[in-house]
Design a protein around this motif. Structure first.
Motif, PDB file in Angstrom:
ATOM      1  N   ASN A 484      30.520 -10.417  12.193  1.00  0.00           N
ATOM      2  CA  ASN A 484      29.579 -11.773  13.580  1.00  0.00           C
ATOM      3  C   ASN A 484      30.203 -11.641  14.476  1.00  0.00           C
ATOM      4  N   THR A 485      30.026 -10.757  14.990  1.00  0.00           N
ATOM      5  CA  THR A 485      30.009 -10.484  16.576  1.00  0.00           C
ATOM      6  C   THR A 485      29.226 -11.117  17.692  1.00  0.00           C
ATOM      7  N   ILE A 486      29.233 -11.920  17.637  1.00  0.00           N
ATOM      8  CA  ILE A 486      27.688 -12.330  18.539  1.00  0.00           C
ATOM      9  C   ILE A 486      27.737 -11.599  20.146  1.00  0.00           C
ATOM     10  N   GLU A 487      28.344 -11.587  20.949  1.00  0.00           N
ATOM     11  CA  GLU A 487      28.555 -10.610  22.306  1.00  0.00           C
ATOM     12  C   GLU A 487      30.193 -10.270  22.107  1.00  0.00           C
ATOM     13  N   LYS A 488      29.902  -9.640  23.185  1.00  0.00           N
ATOM     14  CA  LYS A 488      31.613  -8.978  23.266  1.00  0.00           C
ATOM     15  C   LYS A 488      31.765  -9.365  24.690  1.00  0.00           C
ATOM     16  N   ARG A 489      33.287  -9.854  25.639  1.00  0.00           N
ATOM     17  CA  ARG A 489      33.253  -9.634  26.487  1.00  0.00           C
ATOM     18  C   ARG A 489      34.173  -9.332  26.860  1.00  0.00           C
ATOM     19  N   GLY A 490      34.218  -8.137  27.230  1.00  0.00           N
ATOM     20  CA  GLY A 490      35.463  -6.998  27.521  1.00  0.00           C
ATOM     21  C   GLY A 490      36.503  -7.163  26.087  1.00  0.00           C
ATOM     22  N   PRO A 491      37.098  -7.080  26.368  1.00  0.00           N
ATOM     23  CA  PRO A 491      38.001  -7.198  25.004  1.00  0.00           C
ATOM     24  C   PRO A 491      38.065  -8.225  23.964  1.00  0.00           C
ATOM     25  N   VAL A 492      37.407  -9.343  24.487  1.00  0.00           N
ATOM     26  CA  VAL A 492      37.750 -10.948  23.071  1.00  0.00           C
ATOM     27  C   VAL A 492      35.905 -10.712  22.862  1.00  0.00           C
ATOM     28  N   ARG A 493      35.434 -10.978  21.650  1.00  0.00           N
ATOM     29  CA  ARG A 493      34.773 -10.789  20.741  1.00  0.00           C
ATOM     30  C   ARG A 493      34.453 -12.923  20.256  1.00  0.00           C
ATOM     31  N   ILE A 494      33.255 -12.754  21.046  1.00  0.00           N
ATOM     32  CA  ILE A 494      32.524 -14.673  20.374  1.00  0.00           C
ATOM     33  C   ILE A 494      31.888 -14.197  19.114  1.00  0.00           C
ATOM     34  N   VAL A 495      32.990 -14.786  18.489  1.00  0.00           N
ATOM     35  CA  VAL A 495      32.456 -14.781  17.133  1.00  0.00           C
ATOM     36  C   VAL A 495      30.973 -16.244  16.728  1.00  0.00           C
ATOM     37  N   LYS A 496      30.761 -15.856  15.425  1.00  0.00           N
ATOM     38  CA  LYS A 496      29.567 -16.984  15.030  1.00  0.00           C
ATOM     39  C   LYS A 496      30.741 -18.301  13.673  1.00  0.00           C
ATOM     40  N   PRO A 497      30.543 -19.258  14.689  1.00  0.00           N
ATOM     41  CA  PRO A 497      31.518 -20.294  14.300  1.00  0.00           C
ATOM     42  C   PRO A 497      31.153 -20.665  12.799  1.00  0.00           C
ATOM     43  N   GLU A 498      31.811 -20.228  12.179  1.00  0.00           N
ATOM     44  CA  GLU A 498      31.934 -20.410  10.502  1.00  0.00           C
ATOM     45  C   GLU A 498      33.429 -20.160  10.013  1.00  0.00           C
ATOM     46  N   LEU A 499      34.602 -19.992  10.774  1.00  0.00           N
ATOM     47  CA  LEU A 499      35.584 -19.856   9.526  1.00  0.00           C
ATOM     48  C   LEU A 499      36.521 -21.436  10.400  1.00  0.00           C
ATOM     49  N   VAL A 500      36.852 -22.278   9.566  1.00  0.00           N
ATOM     50  CA  VAL A 500      37.584 -23.018   9.940  1.00  0.00           C
ATOM     51  C   VAL A 500      39.210 -23.093   9.179  1.00  0.00           C
ATOM     52  N   PHE A 501      39.798 -23.116  10.290  1.00  0.00           N
ATOM     53  CA  PHE A 501      41.763 -23.313  10.301  1.00  0.00           C
ATOM     54  C   PHE A 501      42.198 -24.502   9.783  1.00  0.00           C
ATOM     55  N   GLU A 502      42.737 -24.948   9.267  1.00  0.00           N
ATOM     56  CA  GLU A 502      43.492 -26.035   9.389  1.00  0.00           C
ATOM     57  C   GLU A 502      45.026 -25.821  10.588  1.00  0.00           C
ATOM     58  N   LEU A 503      45.360 -25.556  11.352  1.00  0.00           N
ATOM     59  CA  LEU A 503      46.092 -25.684  12.627  1.00  0.00           C
ATOM     60  C   LEU A 503      47.012 -26.985  12.662  1.00  0.00           C
ATOM     61  N   ALA A 504      48.204 -26.030  12.388  1.00  0.00           N
ATOM     62  CA  ALA A 504      49.333 -26.838  12.801  1.00  0.00           C
ATOM     63  C   ALA A 504      50.526 -26.210  14.012  1.00  0.00           C
ATOM     64  N   PHE A 505      50.556 -28.130  14.774  1.00  0.00           N
ATOM     65  CA  PHE A 505      51.510 -28.052  16.437  1.00  0.00           C
ATOM     66  C   PHE A 505      52.299 -29.265  16.592  1.00  0.00           C
ATOM     67  N   GLU A 506      53.136 -29.049  17.646  1.00  0.00           N
ATOM     68  CA  GLU A 506      53.844 -29.840  17.447  1.00  0.00           C
ATOM     69  C   GLU A 506      54.249 -30.755  18.313  1.00  0.00           C
ATOM     70  N   ALA A 507      53.511 -31.100  18.988  1.00  0.00           N
ATOM     71  CA  ALA A 507      53.583 -31.912  20.743  1.00  0.00           C
ATOM     72  C   ALA A 507      51.667 -31.695  20.660  1.00  0.00           C
ATOM     73  N   ILE A 508      51.265 -32.448  21.587  1.00  0.00           N
ATOM     74  CA  ILE A 508      50.153 -32.846  21.939  1.00  0.00           C
ATOM     75  C   ILE A 508      50.880 -33.406  23.759  1.00  0.00           C
ATOM     76  N   GLN A 509      49.727 -32.536  24.778  1.00  0.00           N
ATOM     77  CA  GLN A 509      49.766 -33.804  25.518  1.00  0.00           C
ATOM     78  C   GLN A 509      48.675 -32.963  26.951  1.00  0.00           C
ATOM     79  N   PRO A 510      48.484 -34.347  27.948  1.00  0.00           N
ATOM     80  CA  PRO A 510      47.269 -33.925  28.433  1.00  0.00           C
ATOM     81  C   PRO A 510      47.631 -32.573  29.422  1.00  0.00           C
ATOM     82  N   SER A 511      46.725 -31.876  29.681  1.00  0.00           N
ATOM     83  CA  SER A 511      46.107 -31.049  30.637  1.00  0.00           C
ATOM     84  C   SER A 511      45.117 -31.060  31.367  1.00  0.00           C
ATOM     85  N   ASN A 512      45.513 -30.720  32.795  1.00  0.00           N
ATOM     86  CA  ASN A 512      43.729 -30.396  33.831  1.00  0.00           C
ATOM     87  C   ASN A 512      43.578 -28.845  34.130  1.00  0.00           C
TER      88      ASN A 512
END
Lengths: 558, 356
Positions: A484-512
């Motif tokens: 389901n690769t839509i595009e290859k950019r160097g080593p990065v594959r842009i993937v068809k947005p289809e799979l959903v994951f629940e991400l866990a994380f410890e904190a959130i902070q503003p970032s510019n």
């Protein structure tokens, strides 16, 4: 080098810890101290950094193989390990390898690489060394010069092997090995004999600048009720900071990180505060960005870490404190065999001599009459900007390493967000050749098309994560990505947005620095939400609301 | 005028002779290079294959399939096209296909290797104008050691395991690789047990007079009495299966070209990786292309983009032929056969989705 390569092969060919330790024992018994010292240096995860730019290695391999640059990169992407790629690309040679010891390889080749500046000469030395070695030796050499030598052993296992060879307990060996350690024949000999470092007894004979081995807590998996009665336990907050040991001697104050790095230079105000302590005091604690009696986000502390000298501006900008929770040495006496309850009393006495605004403070103790009191504390963790609670048995001595039973950390449940896999990149090491490093996005706005999809919403990247999936799931996701690769950019594959994951994380902070305007800390994949469609994933608004609420908490508390 | 061999939805097709080569959907007339399931598909009306490979092919296509066998190097006519088969050295009965029409010659390699293998005829380069080659291991990191060296290592590993009272388990592709190991390993070291998925092909090897050592099925009595001494050969699909537990303390190994890369071995979670491939390596690929004298190269099955680009940059006219299994070269390990069959439909659906 032959013998060290042999050790590498033996350890590489078994998954069993006991066999790896036995192989190291044999090695250390057989080789001269100057080689053993370097072997120990590398096996314990120490690295000689920045020996040679990787561009020189690229040039060298291109020169000897006449291969175009792009196919070397393609090969690297397929292998996932640059050192191994170089070894695989090097032409098979029929000549006998030269006899060269590990310590010779380090001094005559590796360290010389660093000292010769001209890239032409570096390339020549690389090619000459490759020619002098056989194929497995080349692999080991490449791993050493790319700071990527790993054989699946922890420092604890290396110490276990050394302890057997020196005929002492692992705890004694750990102490001898703690702190800065120079890979020389002399210091290796001192490890074997104890030298002037002394053994279990104490600092009076030990090297006074060296830290004690840290005692580490285990994550609490079982219900706390299983630990018996709550009265047997000392309860502290679990801070998200930098674990450190402060050694205050007559002449100097040293601060060691848990990674055995000297970090005194980064925290001058702590060293200054320690001047008011009696000489020969050793404290264990956590360095935290700290203001108005509460922790600041870890990101602020990060700006101070890895700096040997801190500009005054940063010093006042990011105030820090050493939150002390244990005392290991008082007036030159090793207290580690005393029960925690006594050590803590001594700690409080010591710190009471400091002015109230000193940068060294005792870790607050929490009181709990019942386990449910403890749970209440834990649930209040976020309001106190901490990660959870610590449980330490009042009767426990100060151990070595991560020994189970007396010290537990009980962290709060993480935040979660449902996000869509959008980019993928290859992993390395055990995960080489598989797509294992993922970028996840959330929707830039809510779905207003009432489930008709396609109202032009976009996914904004919010996190990179690569841990949390089982090997089986990784394989499935990898297969999905390839198909389901839509595009290859160097080593990065842009993937068809289809799979959903629940991400866990410890904190959130503003970032510019991030497009989403926020950054989440310690993201990992909690669950693969096969039950969710991509349009069901969360929106940026959800995360922004969370960010606002955590910032508000911080403000209100002050 | 269309090219002599074209790429179609069903696979390579020769219009002048009206036959397909290794089609992945049923056709009237199929020329089959070898019996692996990604090349020999069920359901065509008539098959042509190398005489030596008929038995293994039949175990794949069923007793009723109409299979005609011809000896290597003997041509037959299909309309005005001459077709002959030539040894590919991949597995028992594996062939390259030579197609000649009005003075133009095409060679289709199927899967092939140059290394010696006692279970099949050695590869012979076919002089042709256009050569379609596989590229499973078409990167310069893949260069094989001699098989003698690999089998020496394997024998030594088996002996060491015996000293430590561990059963030796080797995972290998059930058709071809497993028999190659049987034919080459030192069977005097100890008893050899084979998994049923491998045993089912042994009759065909016997019929082809390939000399293999005696082997045993894994019945409980024998398993018990040979613990710590036996070599067990099993297909990769048996990894982590309960079937393996009965062999007691064990050391595991995987025999495959993919073992060239350590990450693959570690991911397979085995103690040892033996680099033993039935596919051509990088150097062999380049030398074969030279040996055919072909002016045009078709690249299929594996690292197609990379090989085609390399050849074009080196003055050899090359282009890519897609197959249903074209992404295979990127798969981490050689998929076992059941896996290929299992994912077929899924593949097509996914591909369609992408195309649309």
């Amino acid at each position: 080098m032959q013998r060290f390569t042999q050790l590498f092969i033996e350890m590489d060919r078994t998954k069993r810890t006991s066999e790896k330790v036995a192989a190291m024992e044999r090695y250390f018994r057989e080789v001269p101290s100057e080689d053993a010292a370097w072997a120990l240096y590398f096996l314990s995860g120490r690295k000689l950094k920045r020996l040679v730019p990787s561009g020189i290695l690229h040039d060298a391999i291109a020169q000897i193989t006449s291969l175009p640059e792009w196919i070397i990169s393609e090969s690297y992407q397929s292998v996932g390990d640059f050192a191994e790629t170089l070894a695989l690309l090097f032409p098979q040679s029929r000549s006998e390898p030269a006899t060269i010891t590990l310590s010779q390889l380090v001094s005559d080749r590796m360290l010389r690489l660093r000292s010769i500046a001209a890239s032409k000469n570096q390339r020549a030395l690389i090619l000459q060394t490759w020619n002098d070695l056989d194929s497995t030796q080349r692999l080991v050499f490449n791993k050493l010069i790319t700071s990527n030598f790993r054989v699946g052993v922890t420092q604890t296992l290396v110490i276990r092997a050394l302890a057997v060879v020196a005929d002492v307990t692992p705890a004694i060996m750990a102490h001898r090995f703690a702190g800065t350690w120079e890979p020389t024949a002399d210091s290796y000999a001192r490890l074997m004999t104890g030298g002037d470092r002394g053994d279990s007894a104490g600092p009076s004979i030990g090297d006074l600048a060296q830290p004690y081995p840290f005692y580490l807590a285990h994550p609490l998996m079982q219900p706390p009720e299983d630990l018996g009665t709550v009265n047997d336990w000392q309860i502290e907050w679990k801070y998200d900071g930098l674990r450190a040991q402060l050694i205050h001697r007559e002449q100097s104050t040293l601060i060691w990180s848990r990674g055995d790095e000297l970090i005194s230079g980064a925290f001058p105000e702590i060293a200054e505060a320690a001047a008011d302590l009696p000489p020969n005091t050793v404290l264990d604690g956590e360095i935290i960005a700290w203001e108005d009696d509460r922790p600041l986000p870890f990101a602020l502390l990060q700006r101070r870490i890895n700096r040997k000298q801190v500009e005054a501006a940063l010093w006042t900008d990011v105030p820090v404190a050493f939150i002390a929770f244990d005392v290991l040495e008082e007036n030159g006496n090793d207290l580690r065999e005393q029960p925690l309850v006594d050590r803590r009393r001594k700690l409080d006495e010591l710190l009471s001599q400091l002015p109230p605004n000193a940068s060294i403070k005792p870790a607050p103790l929490l009181s709990a009459r019942t386990w449910s009191d403890l749970s209440q504390h834990r649930l209040a963790s976020r309001e106190h900007s901490v990660e959870g609670v610590m449980l330490k048995r009042l009767s426990s001595t100060y151990g070595v390493g991560r020994k189970r039973g007396d010290w537990w950390k009980w962290k709060i449940d993480p935040y979660t967000v449902d996000a869509v896999l959008i980019y993928a990149q290859g992993g390395s090491g055990r995960r080489s050749g598989l797509f294992t490093d993922y970028t996840f996005g959330v929707w830039d706005r809510p779905d207003e098309s009432q489930g008709n999809g396609g109202d032009g919403r976009e996914l904004v990247p919010v996190a990179k994560a690569y841990s949390g999936l089982t090997d089986d799931e990784i394989r499935q996701v990898d297969r999905f990505i390839r198909r389901n690769t839509i595009e290859k950019r160097g080593p990065v594959r842009i993937v068809k947005p289809e799979l959903v994951f629940e991400l866990a994380f410890e904190a959130i902070q503003p970032s510019n620095r991030h497009k989403a305007g926020l950054a989440i800390r310690f993201p990992r994949m909690n669950r693969w939400r096969t039950d969710k469609k991509p349009e069901d994933a969360d929106t940026l608004e959800t995360l922004q609301a969370l960010l606002r609420s955590t910032m508000r908490e911080n403000r209100e508390e002050r | 005028m269309p090219e002599l061999i074209q790429q179609t939805e069903r696979g390579l097709y020769c219009e002048a002779g009206d036959f397909h080569i290794d089609p992945w959907q049923p056709v009237d007339r199929a020329v089959i290079t070898h019996a692996h399931s990604d090349h020999a598909r069920w359901g065509s009306r008539a098959y042509l294959a190398a005489a030596g490979g008929i038995e293994v092919l039949r175990s794949r296509l069923g007793p009723d399939a109409a299979i005609q066998g011809i000896p290597f190097n003997e041509s037959i006519g299909m309309n005005d096209v001459r077709v002959s088969l030539h040894p590919a050295g991949h597995i028992l009965g594996s062939a390259q296909v030579r197609v000649e029409y009005q003075g133009e010659v095409w060679g289709i390699s199927g899967d092939y290797k140059l290394q010696t293998d006692p279970t099949c005829d050695a590869f012979e380069p076919v002089a042709c104008h256009t050569f379609i080659t596989e590229s499973t291991f078409g990167l310069p990191i893949y260069r094989w050691k001699g098989p003698e060296e690999v089998f020496d290592e394997m024998n030594e590993w088996w002996r060491e395991n015996q000293e430590r009272r561990r059963t030796s388990i080797i995972y290998a592709y059930a058709l071809g690789k497993a028999q190659r190991i049987l034919a080459s390993i030192d069977a005097s070291i100890g008893p050899i047990i084979v998994h049923g998925a491998i045993a089912r092909f042994l009759g065909a090897y016997e019929a082809a007079r390939i000399k293999l050592p005696p082997t045993h099925p894994a019945d409980p009595e024998l398993v018990k009495s040979t613990r710590g001494t036996a070599l067990v050969i099993a297909p990769p699909s048996a990894v982590n299966s309960p079937w393996l537990r009965k062999f007691g303390r064990q050391s595991s190994a995987y025999a495959s070209g993919w073992m060239q890369v350590r990450g693959n071995r570690r991911r397979a979670n085995v103690d040892r990786g033996f680099v033993l491939s039935d596919h051509v390596d990088w150097d062999g690929l380049l030398s074969t292309i030279r040996a055919t004298g072909a002016h045009t190269i078709g690249v299929t099955h594996g690292y197609t983009d990379q090989v085609a680009r390399y050849l074009n940059e080196h003055g050899i006219n090359a282009r890519i032929y897609h197959t249903r299994f074209s992404d295979r070269g990127e798969e981490a390990l050689e998929p076992d056969e059941s896996e290929i069959n299992h994912t077929d439909t899924e593949d097509t659906e996914k591909n369609k989705e992408l195309d649309s």
